[in-house]
Design an enzyme around this catalytic site. Sequence first.
Site, mmCIF file in Angstrom:
data_model
loop_
_atom_site.group_PDB
_atom_site.id
_atom_site.type_symbol
_atom_site.label_atom_id
_atom_site.label_comp_id
_atom_site.label_asym_id
_atom_site.label_seq_id
_atom_site.Cartn_x
_atom_site.Cartn_y
_atom_site.Cartn_z
ATOM 1 N N PRO A 2 0.825 -1.211 0.000
ATOM 2 C CA PRO A 2 0.000 0.000 0.000
ATOM 3 C C PRO A 2 0.859 1.261 0.000
ATOM 4 O O PRO A 2 1.901 1.324 0.659
ATOM 5 C CB PRO A 2 -0.825 -0.121 1.278
ATOM 6 C CG PRO A 2 -0.197 -1.179 2.096
ATOM 7 C CD PRO A 2 0.645 -2.024 1.201
ATOM 8 N N GLU A 3 0.441 2.238 -0.783
ATOM 9 C CA GLU A 3 1.159 3.515 -0.877
ATOM 10 C C GLU A 3 0.277 4.611 -0.254
ATOM 11 O O GLU A 3 -0.752 4.313 0.339
ATOM 12 C CB GLU A 3 1.482 3.803 -2.351
ATOM 13 C CG GLU A 3 2.286 2.658 -2.989
ATOM 14 C CD GLU A 3 2.638 2.909 -4.467
ATOM 15 O OE1 GLU A 3 2.694 4.068 -4.892
ATOM 16 O OE2 GLU A 3 2.865 1.910 -5.182
#
Length: 280
Positions: A2-3
């Site tokens: 996840p960013e």
Amino acid sequence: VPEGPEIETIRADIEAAFVGKRITDVAISGSGARLLRRGQSPHQVASRLVDRVLSSARRRGKYLLFDLDSGDVLVAHMGMSGQLIAARPGDPALVHTRAVLRFAGGRELRFVDPRTFGEMFVSQPAQPGGDVPELAHLGIDAFDPLLTRTRLAAMLSRRKARLKSLLVDQSFLAGIGNIYADEILFAARVRPDRLATDLSSSEVGRLRKAISSVLSAALAHRGSTLVDGQYVDLNGKAGNFQLLHNVYGREGKPCPRCSAPIVRSSSGGRSSHFCARCQN
Ligand SMILES: [Zn+2]
């Protein structure tokens, strides 16, 4: 992994569901102890969380910061495969649940992490709501409005590095990883292997705009869930920005702008997707 947009989606969900509520119980499994950093034991972490009210949920790059009414902050990072899932006590246990925070009223926040590359620790900021020393290495947040074109130009001019590796460097800009770096460089029409110091002023301007437009669109679509299904929101639902990716994971498919096939190239152990015709 996840960013920024995925973590920001989770942050907003947690804010809505848990902020203002008291933590009544903390359970960290034996394998969950591996998530703990800074030499903290499950008992130490639990004792600083139990009976505290979650006063706010913040994000810094790919980290979540949960402020407690004691002034402490619980810092969490999802690593490769971590998920934060809201549940009720009767809900079926999820395999790979490493830690559970139970809140007054019965809702639970579960940290699920098959590969245990995530991390959690409790820290104490210099002042309540402030930065924590453990995250001092992070650069300006990619969502920060203080990241002006002028500031970005100055940051780029000091770094003899290729754009792709800079964009994913958390000490340069916090919150961007492989997916959004590729999408941002496509939107800005610059190649990932360009040297940061060689960008023209108009290219820097396009890059600055692309950072905002790509990240805000990704956030509006609740992030990107790839075929591995790893990223889900607090309620276990997938994002849908992956449907709007222009280059990431689209090797060999036509460029949405010029129809040339998207290429994938590797450098320094990192692969990039881009259009060799319309990114210069
Ligand atoms: Zn193209």
